[in-house]
Design an enzyme around this catalytic site. Sequence first.
Site, PDB file in Angstrom:
ATOM      1  N   GLU A 530      -9.946  14.542  31.066  1.00  0.00           N
ATOM      2  CA  GLU A 530     -10.487  15.653  31.846  1.00  0.00           C
ATOM      3  C   GLU A 530     -11.033  16.755  30.948  1.00  0.00           C
ATOM      4  O   GLU A 530     -12.025  17.413  31.289  1.00  0.00           O
ATOM      5  CB  GLU A 530      -9.418  16.202  32.801  1.00  0.00           C
ATOM      6  CG  GLU A 530      -8.883  15.199  33.806  1.00  0.00           C
ATOM      7  CD  GLU A 530      -9.975  14.499  34.599  1.00  0.00           C
ATOM      8  OE1 GLU A 530     -11.059  15.087  34.803  1.00  0.00           O
ATOM      9  OE2 GLU A 530      -9.760  13.349  35.022  1.00  0.00           O
ATOM     10  N   GLU A 559     -19.261   9.950  32.677  1.00  0.00           N
ATOM     11  CA  GLU A 559     -17.956   9.624  32.100  1.00  0.00           C
ATOM     12  C   GLU A 559     -17.990   9.468  30.574  1.00  0.00           C
ATOM     13  O   GLU A 559     -16.949   9.261  29.962  1.00  0.00           O
ATOM     14  CB  GLU A 559     -17.406   8.332  32.717  1.00  0.00           C
ATOM     15  CG  GLU A 559     -16.990   8.445  34.170  1.00  0.00           C
ATOM     16  CD  GLU A 559     -15.769   9.337  34.392  1.00  0.00           C
ATOM     17  OE1 GLU A 559     -15.017   9.565  33.429  1.00  0.00           O
ATOM     18  OE2 GLU A 559     -15.589   9.797  35.526  1.00  0.00           O
ATOM     19  N   PHE A 669     -14.773   6.510  49.649  1.00  0.00           N
ATOM     20  CA  PHE A 669     -14.876   6.895  51.051  1.00  0.00           C
ATOM     21  C   PHE A 669     -14.667   8.389  51.288  1.00  0.00           C
ATOM     22  O   PHE A 669     -14.874   8.868  52.404  1.00  0.00           O
ATOM     23  CB  PHE A 669     -13.892   6.086  51.899  1.00  0.00           C
ATOM     24  CG  PHE A 669     -14.176   4.611  51.893  1.00  0.00           C
ATOM     25  CD1 PHE A 669     -15.400   4.138  52.335  1.00  0.00           C
ATOM     26  CD2 PHE A 669     -13.241   3.706  51.424  1.00  0.00           C
ATOM     27  CE1 PHE A 669     -15.677   2.774  52.327  1.00  0.00           C
ATOM     28  CE2 PHE A 669     -13.512   2.346  51.407  1.00  0.00           C
ATOM     29  CZ  PHE A 669     -14.737   1.876  51.852  1.00  0.00           C
ATOM     30  N   TYR A 673     -18.215   8.440  44.700  1.00  0.00           N
ATOM     31  CA  TYR A 673     -18.330   7.152  44.036  1.00  0.00           C
ATOM     32  C   TYR A 673     -18.912   6.033  44.890  1.00  0.00           C
ATOM     33  O   TYR A 673     -18.953   4.895  44.443  1.00  0.00           O
ATOM     34  CB  TYR A 673     -16.952   6.694  43.559  1.00  0.00           C
ATOM     35  CG  TYR A 673     -16.422   7.420  42.361  1.00  0.00           C
ATOM     36  CD1 TYR A 673     -16.598   6.915  41.079  1.00  0.00           C
ATOM     37  CD2 TYR A 673     -15.747   8.614  42.500  1.00  0.00           C
ATOM     38  CE1 TYR A 673     -16.101   7.569  39.988  1.00  0.00           C
ATOM     39  CE2 TYR A 673     -15.240   9.282  41.413  1.00  0.00           C
ATOM     40  CZ  TYR A 673     -15.419   8.764  40.151  1.00  0.00           C
ATOM     41  OH  TYR A 673     -14.926   9.422  39.062  1.00  0.00           O
TER      42      TYR A 673
END
Length: 749
Positions: A530, A559, A669, A673
């Site tokens: 992070e 990423e 959902f 992503y």
Amino acid sequence: MKPVLPFARLMFLGSVAVRAFSRSSTVRSFYRTSALAMTTSVTTTTNPLLQQEGLPRFAEIDPQDLTPAVEELLKKLEHDFQSLETKLSASTDNIEYESVLPEVEKMQFPIGYTWGVAGHLNAVKNGDELREAYQANQPKIVKALTQFKQSKPVFAALSAIEEKQKVADDDSFYTQQKKRAVENSLRSMKLGGVGLEGEAKETFNTMKMRLAELATKFSNNVLDETKAFSLTLTDASQMEGVPDSAKAMWANAHVNFVKQSSEELDVEKGPWRITLDMPSYIAVMSHMKDRTVREQVYKAYLQRASSDERNNTPIIYETLKLKNSMAKMLGFDNYAEQSLSSKMAPSVEAVRELTDLIAAKALPAAEKELVEITALAREKGGDEYSELKHWDVTYWSERLKESKFELTEEETRPYFALPAVLDGMFQLVSRIFDIEVQSADGEEQVWHPDVRFFKVYDKESGKHIASFFLDPYSRPENKRGGAWMNVCIGKSEACGRDTPVAYLTCNGSPPVGSKPSLMTFREVTTLFHEFGHGLQHMLTTATVGDVAGISGVEWDAVELPSQFMENWLFDKSTVYGFAKHWETGAPMPEEMFDKLEKQRMYGTGMATCRQLVFGQIDLELHSAFDAEAGEKGEGESIFDVQRRISSKYVPYMMPLPEDRFLCSFSHIFAGGYAAGYYSYKWAEVMSADAFAAFEEVGLDNEEEVKKVGRKFRDTVLSLGGGVDPMEVFKQFRGREPRPGALLRHNGLE
């Protein structure tokens, strides 16, 4: 995990990102403090959500402040935007960049700030009152977002600007930023329905509103189901083989739950309260010898948000149908095709090719790993383990790792105290990126006593260049699971913001009693990950807000910095910068580090296959799956798809019939992503190859490492979304990325 995209950037750059891990819909505030003429009503109010001169006043915010703040700001936003549209419509000739995107940034500032704070608190300090206020105001925000994206005057103006940019011969970084900002905005507006008319437009907008509602409901269901489960154990014999840290965590959870004094905590006698937040769940799966307890906790975790009370299954079907319908309205064959139109990967097939290339190496390794785990379980566990169950694999995998390397997670914890780990991480970035991180606790308001505040300085100039909040510990009662980096303040020339601020949120092991947080190696890895996201946000030199920091970076490239940072945990000089015993200060024994390093490749086959199968299930559901037929029982169900894809990538451990993992798959959902989970592996190819540049000069060659580090800062961490990510990588590495380093790091060559 990925950073959450900011609200104002989302006006042009895509769907609301909700981290499950969050994933909560969050906003970026990056606005002009000097724009007093524009925000006079904001700066004179007593409502803390409207006091936006500095950082958020977290200690003063009440959920009741949200609705009046949103209503006031949206009213002003609507007025300002109508004025802009009128001005642009009347100035069809000679429209300049400065008349459009910078103006949009400025007028979005107040609502972006307010909604960003609300979204952040909804993720880290969730409660009934805030949740109700958030959900009540979300449709208003989505409506405002849609109005911007579907503005024909803005679209026409940006199209004219793009034509001018095509013939301009200025290739400076500043000009590149503006070109990328215009390009990204036009694409996002097309994906947002700017080309739709009449009934089609109304239908599209209704669908978009419904998707936002579904994502929030999905996320809330997962959080509520996670909070609802607990298992209290009172039999000390069930604690056999459980590390002291896990027993202390569970005993502390019980004391907190029944609101006893901490003096009544008894680690050895209990009771012990097990929950489904990640530190607790992982401890059960890794160390609980009692097989029935493991089974109960495993199934509870796997079946979250699939109960009669909170069932995400119909939400998934409706979400898939809506996304597919909207994609077709925009001219795409399916949602996956739409999603990839704004990513590096050129096609679904290209993603599958990379997936299968890696799987060809990973699957044989995974099957071999499971054979070894099963053999040990049968040897040590007896006839009970003639057949290994899903809830057995992690437990016996840990025992195999311990036997192979003669090193347990519990032995390393005392050397990974959070304060020391932070110091070591800051030493690393000081060494390779020439920055200094200093504690600034107490200088800004925070939302919980555990939250810390830091400032980042450029060592050469001494300038304060960024800041960040760190919320390190799990709080299952009101904080979403997982880990994420989020934007508090973004860099923006138009808005007069030059000092970016980040939120870094983890769910690590909290302190127990007088002991500091003693971290697992996984938790240390998450923190470094992070922080890598945070560095890309904080060290940007881009000044065009739409492409500064993480903004405008393709989802399958973002990423790179985070996964890059993880690699340093296998560099000896880095680890010895913080791996000291929390009580004695003694450094980690060299033989312990050697074992830790050797463990790097342990289990990489199964771990890799797990990521690959998640990515391919995601792509299949968003490309070839017929959700309409599946919901009616006339074709494959979502769980049939999960099993079919699993048979290819994880045939050695097929999902249980009652597996409902998809009901808590918040990444796709309730987050950013959807048709993009593959991004982890796509970006990992780049991150491993980037770290290989340091390996090639020698990690112990301090002078050369600093040179490469400076180059990494000046490219990957600096350019943000202002330059195409492939071009950024080539500027750093001198060529396109290759998968060799990733396979080598994972022992899969």
